[in-house]
Design a protein around this motif. Structure first.
Motif, PDB file in Angstrom:
ATOM      1  N   LEU A  75       0.815  -1.216   0.000  1.00  0.00           N
ATOM      2  CA  LEU A  75       0.000   0.000   0.000  1.00  0.00           C
ATOM      3  C   LEU A  75       0.846   1.262   0.000  1.00  0.00           C
ATOM      4  CD1 LEU A  75      -2.690  -1.080   2.628  1.00  0.00           C
ATOM      5  CD2 LEU A  75      -2.864  -1.161   0.132  1.00  0.00           C
ATOM      6  N   GLY A  76       2.132   1.138   0.334  1.00  0.00           N
ATOM      7  CA  GLY A  76       3.000   2.307   0.383  1.00  0.00           C
ATOM      8  C   GLY A  76       3.493   2.595   1.788  1.00  0.00           C
ATOM      9  N   ARG A  77       4.495   3.462   1.855  1.00  0.00           N
ATOM     10  CA  ARG A  77       5.158   3.763   3.127  1.00  0.00           C
ATOM     11  C   ARG A  77       4.202   4.380   4.144  1.00  0.00           C
ATOM     12  NH1 ARG A  77       7.601   8.150   5.509  1.00  0.00           N
ATOM     13  NH2 ARG A  77       9.457   7.703   6.785  1.00  0.00           N
ATOM     14  N   ASP A  78       3.475   5.419   3.748  1.00  0.00           N
ATOM     15  CA  ASP A  78       2.609   6.128   4.687  1.00  0.00           C
ATOM     16  C   ASP A  78       1.490   5.231   5.209  1.00  0.00           C
ATOM     17  OD1 ASP A  78       4.159   8.349   4.314  1.00  0.00           O
ATOM     18  OD2 ASP A  78       2.834   9.250   2.813  1.00  0.00           O
ATOM     19  N   ALA A  79       0.867   4.487   4.306  1.00  0.00           N
ATOM     20  CA  ALA A  79      -0.221   3.602   4.723  1.00  0.00           C
ATOM     21  C   ALA A  79       0.290   2.507   5.659  1.00  0.00           C
ATOM     22  CB  ALA A  79      -0.885   2.979   3.497  1.00  0.00           C
ATOM     23  N   ALA A  80       1.475   1.963   5.368  1.00  0.00           N
ATOM     24  CA  ALA A  80       2.039   0.911   6.220  1.00  0.00           C
ATOM     25  C   ALA A  80       2.340   1.440   7.626  1.00  0.00           C
ATOM     26  CB  ALA A  80       3.304   0.344   5.580  1.00  0.00           C
ATOM     27  N   ILE A  81       2.922   2.630   7.704  1.00  0.00           N
ATOM     28  CA  ILE A  81       3.232   3.205   9.016  1.00  0.00           C
ATOM     29  C   ILE A  81       1.952   3.505   9.783  1.00  0.00           C
ATOM     30  CG2 ILE A  81       4.224   5.227  10.170  1.00  0.00           C
ATOM     31  CD1 ILE A  81       6.344   5.299   7.984  1.00  0.00           C
ATOM     32  N   ASN A  82       0.938   4.047   9.112  1.00  0.00           N
ATOM     33  CA  ASN A  82      -0.333   4.353   9.772  1.00  0.00           C
ATOM     34  C   ASN A  82      -1.048   3.111  10.270  1.00  0.00           C
ATOM     35  OD1 ASN A  82      -0.050   7.116   9.354  1.00  0.00           O
ATOM     36  ND2 ASN A  82      -1.088   7.053   7.357  1.00  0.00           N
ATOM     37  N   LEU A  83      -0.783   1.980   9.625  1.00  0.00           N
ATOM     38  CA  LEU A  83      -1.399   0.712  10.037  1.00  0.00           C
ATOM     39  C   LEU A  83      -0.545  -0.043  11.053  1.00  0.00           C
ATOM     40  CD1 LEU A  83      -2.796  -0.485   6.592  1.00  0.00           C
ATOM     41  CD2 LEU A  83      -4.111   0.332   8.555  1.00  0.00           C
ATOM     42  N   GLY A  84       0.523   0.578  11.550  1.00  0.00           N
ATOM     43  CA  GLY A  84       1.295  -0.001  12.649  1.00  0.00           C
ATOM     44  C   GLY A  84       2.465  -0.864  12.240  1.00  0.00           C
ATOM     45  N   ILE A  85       2.872  -0.809  10.961  1.00  0.00           N
ATOM     46  CA  ILE A  85       4.001  -1.605  10.502  1.00  0.00           C
ATOM     47  C   ILE A  85       5.298  -0.833  10.716  1.00  0.00           C
ATOM     48  CG2 ILE A  85       5.100  -2.661   8.480  1.00  0.00           C
ATOM     49  CD1 ILE A  85       2.706  -4.182   9.388  1.00  0.00           C
ATOM     50  N   ASN A  86       6.315  -1.515  11.245  1.00  0.00           N
ATOM     51  CA  ASN A  86       7.650  -0.931  11.330  1.00  0.00           C
ATOM     52  C   ASN A  86       8.242  -0.969   9.923  1.00  0.00           C
ATOM     53  OD1 ASN A  86      10.331  -0.246  11.775  1.00  0.00           O
ATOM     54  ND2 ASN A  86      10.434  -1.315  13.743  1.00  0.00           N
ATOM     55  N   TYR A  87       8.009   0.101   9.185  1.00  0.00           N
ATOM     56  CA  TYR A  87       8.275   0.095   7.749  1.00  0.00           C
ATOM     57  C   TYR A  87       9.738  -0.194   7.430  1.00  0.00           C
ATOM     58  CZ  TYR A  87       8.555   1.718   2.925  1.00  0.00           C
ATOM     59  OH  TYR A  87       8.779   1.798   1.573  1.00  0.00           O
ATOM     60  N   LYS A  88      10.656   0.548   8.037  1.00  0.00           N
ATOM     61  CA  LYS A  88      12.066   0.409   7.684  1.00  0.00           C
ATOM     62  C   LYS A  88      12.602  -0.976   8.039  1.00  0.00           C
ATOM     63  CE  LYS A  88      14.318   4.030   7.414  1.00  0.00           C
ATOM     64  NZ  LYS A  88      15.021   5.321   7.567  1.00  0.00           N
ATOM     65  N   GLN A  89      12.166  -1.504   9.178  1.00  0.00           N
ATOM     66  CA  GLN A  89      12.625  -2.840   9.577  1.00  0.00           C
ATOM     67  C   GLN A  89      12.113  -3.900   8.616  1.00  0.00           C
ATOM     68  OE1 GLN A  89      10.610  -5.007  12.753  1.00  0.00           O
ATOM     69  NE2 GLN A  89      12.583  -5.168  13.822  1.00  0.00           N
ATOM     70  N   ARG A  90      10.827  -3.816   8.259  1.00  0.00           N
ATOM     71  CA  ARG A  90      10.254  -4.812   7.358  1.00  0.00           C
ATOM     72  C   ARG A  90      10.885  -4.718   5.964  1.00  0.00           C
ATOM     73  NH1 ARG A  90       8.826  -6.591  11.488  1.00  0.00           N
ATOM     74  NH2 ARG A  90       6.739  -7.314  12.083  1.00  0.00           N
ATOM     75  N   VAL A  91      11.156  -3.515   5.500  1.00  0.00           N
ATOM     76  CA  VAL A  91      11.799  -3.358   4.193  1.00  0.00           C
ATOM     77  C   VAL A  91      13.194  -3.956   4.222  1.00  0.00           C
ATOM     78  CG1 VAL A  91      12.770  -1.661   2.602  1.00  0.00           C
ATOM     79  CG2 VAL A  91      10.447  -1.369   3.453  1.00  0.00           C
ATOM     80  N   TYR A  92      13.938  -3.702   5.275  1.00  0.00           N
ATOM     81  CA  TYR A  92      15.304  -4.225   5.369  1.00  0.00           C
ATOM     82  C   TYR A  92      15.292  -5.757   5.398  1.00  0.00           C
ATOM     83  CZ  TYR A  92      20.121  -4.820   6.938  1.00  0.00           C
ATOM     84  OH  TYR A  92      21.431  -5.185   7.024  1.00  0.00           O
ATOM     85  N   VAL A  93      14.408  -6.347   6.203  1.00  0.00           N
ATOM     86  CA  VAL A  93      14.332  -7.805   6.288  1.00  0.00           C
ATOM     87  C   VAL A  93      13.947  -8.394   4.933  1.00  0.00           C
ATOM     88  CG1 VAL A  93      13.089  -9.735   7.328  1.00  0.00           C
ATOM     89  CG2 VAL A  93      13.829  -7.827   8.762  1.00  0.00           C
ATOM     90  N   THR A  94      12.986  -7.766   4.269  1.00  0.00           N
ATOM     91  CA  THR A  94      12.557  -8.263   2.960  1.00  0.00           C
ATOM     92  C   THR A  94      13.678  -8.169   1.939  1.00  0.00           C
ATOM     93  OG1 THR A  94      10.298  -7.512   3.447  1.00  0.00           O
ATOM     94  CG2 THR A  94      10.802  -8.051   1.168  1.00  0.00           C
ATOM     95  N   LEU A  95      14.454  -7.101   1.979  1.00  0.00           N
ATOM     96  CA  LEU A  95      15.581  -6.956   1.065  1.00  0.00           C
ATOM     97  C   LEU A  95      16.655  -8.004   1.331  1.00  0.00           C
ATOM     98  CD1 LEU A  95      15.930  -3.063   0.896  1.00  0.00           C
ATOM     99  CD2 LEU A  95      15.282  -4.585  -0.976  1.00  0.00           C
ATOM    100  N   VAL A  96      16.866  -8.348   2.584  1.00  0.00           N
ATOM    101  CA  VAL A  96      17.823  -9.407   2.908  1.00  0.00           C
ATOM    102  C   VAL A  96      17.328 -10.748   2.352  1.00  0.00           C
ATOM    103  CG1 VAL A  96      18.859 -10.731   4.792  1.00  0.00           C
ATOM    104  CG2 VAL A  96      18.743  -8.243   4.937  1.00  0.00           C
TER     105      VAL A  96
END
Length: 318
Positions: A207-228
């Motif tokens: 859904l995008g960065r803003d929507a993910a953060i508003n829904l309670g997702i730790n955006y940067k952590q999840r992106v980093y883990v997914t990239l790994v």
């Protein structure tokens, strides 16, 4: 509806696997099944790794024409193979244990990925959405750098060694080393388990960065883990068969067309099954009907390139 199509994809995979194992099989069945089964496992691992990594990458970038090859993985692999030939010579490279070449490629690709992700995503950014754009741009720049260094090495080595370097840098689904399948399976299993664990978070990240953060997702952590996860899957598949730039693009867009859903619980297994069906079915046709007249990687890259051009033209026509 999509669940039913997923079952059909599973049945198609079974048909393709059985055909690969049995069509034109002669002689000792124990040897034939072991030989073809080893190759089948290797092709399946590569297919699943490419499909899952591409879907995950496109989820993060929110763009269906981008693939992990943009991060320079294929260029880094070609550089590593050429560097080994340059320092060891063609004969020394040929005598190198497959495990050494595999772990060297995997280690440096993972090291480069973690360094890149950690440096760019570890910084605090105030501007929204800049992280991923900077990451893509940096990956493209490093890819150009790696290709330039590879070309420099190729100009310095002996012409006979150049042939060895060029051959080892090309994708080949026919020369998968069975001794590497166990460790590859373990690494892939860890990555796939992690991706499956994040399947619901991936639905939100799409859904995008803003929507993910508003829904309670730790955006940067999840992106980093997914990239790994993406880096590990791409590293394994590239180290096994070599770089395949457009195959992930072909399979992922075929998956989006046949499975019109945002749920990664459907997209990830569907892409894996379709990818395996394409590679296994294609290899069966080439081996049994065309007698290896054309390498499978050439056909796959051609179809993927055509898909890329069609997506570009489709986007311009809108």
């Amino acid at each position: 509806m999509v669940e039913r199509r997923l079952i059909y994809a599973l049945l198609l995979f079974v048909v393709c696997a059985v055909a690969f194992l049995t069509v034109n099989a002669r002689g000792n069945w124990e040897f034939v099944l072991w030989f073809r089964g080893t190759k089948l496992l290797g092709i399946s691992l590569v297919a699943i790794a490419i499909a899952v990594s591409t879907v995950l990458f496109q989820t993060l970038t929110k763009n269906r024409i981008l693939t992990p090859s943009l991060m320079g993985f294929d260029a880094l692999y070609a550089l590593l193979q050429t560097a080994l030939v340059f320092f060891l010579g063609g004969l020394g490279f040929a005598q190198l244990a497959p495990q050494v070449s595999f772990f060297t490629s995997f280690f440096f690709m993972m090291l480069a990925s973690l360094a890149l992700f950690g440096t760019l995503l570890g910084q605090s950014q105030q501007a929204r959405g800049e992280d991923m754009h900077r990451l893509l741009l940096t990956g493209i720049i490093f890819g150009v750098l790696f290709r330039s260094v590879t070309s420099f090495f190729q100009r310095l080595i002996d012409p006979n060694d150049f042939v060895v370097a060029a051959t080892s840098s090309m994708a080949s689904f026919n020369s998968i080393n069975g001794d590497l399948l166990l460790v590859s399976s373990v690494i892939m299993a860890l990555g796939l388990i992690a991706a499956w664990y994040l399947r619901f978070d991936l639905d939100v990240l799409a859904l995008g960065r803003d929507a993910a953060i508003n829904l309670g997702i730790n955006y940067k952590q999840r992106v980093y883990v997914t990239l790994v996860i993406i880096a590990s899957l791409v590293s394994v598949s590239t180290a096994l068969v070599g770089p395949v730039a457009f195959f992930g693009l072909l399979v992922s867009n075929l998956t989006y067309h046949l499975f019109p859903t945002h749920r990664h619980a459907i997209l990830l297994p569907a892409a894996s099954l379709l990818s395996a069906c394409v590679l296994i079915g294609g290899q069966t046709i080439l081996e049994q009907l065309l007698n290896f007249s054309t390498p499978l990687s050439v056909i796959v890259e051609f179809l993927g390139g055509v898909t890329f051009l069609l997506l570009i033209l489709k986007g311009r026509s809108r």
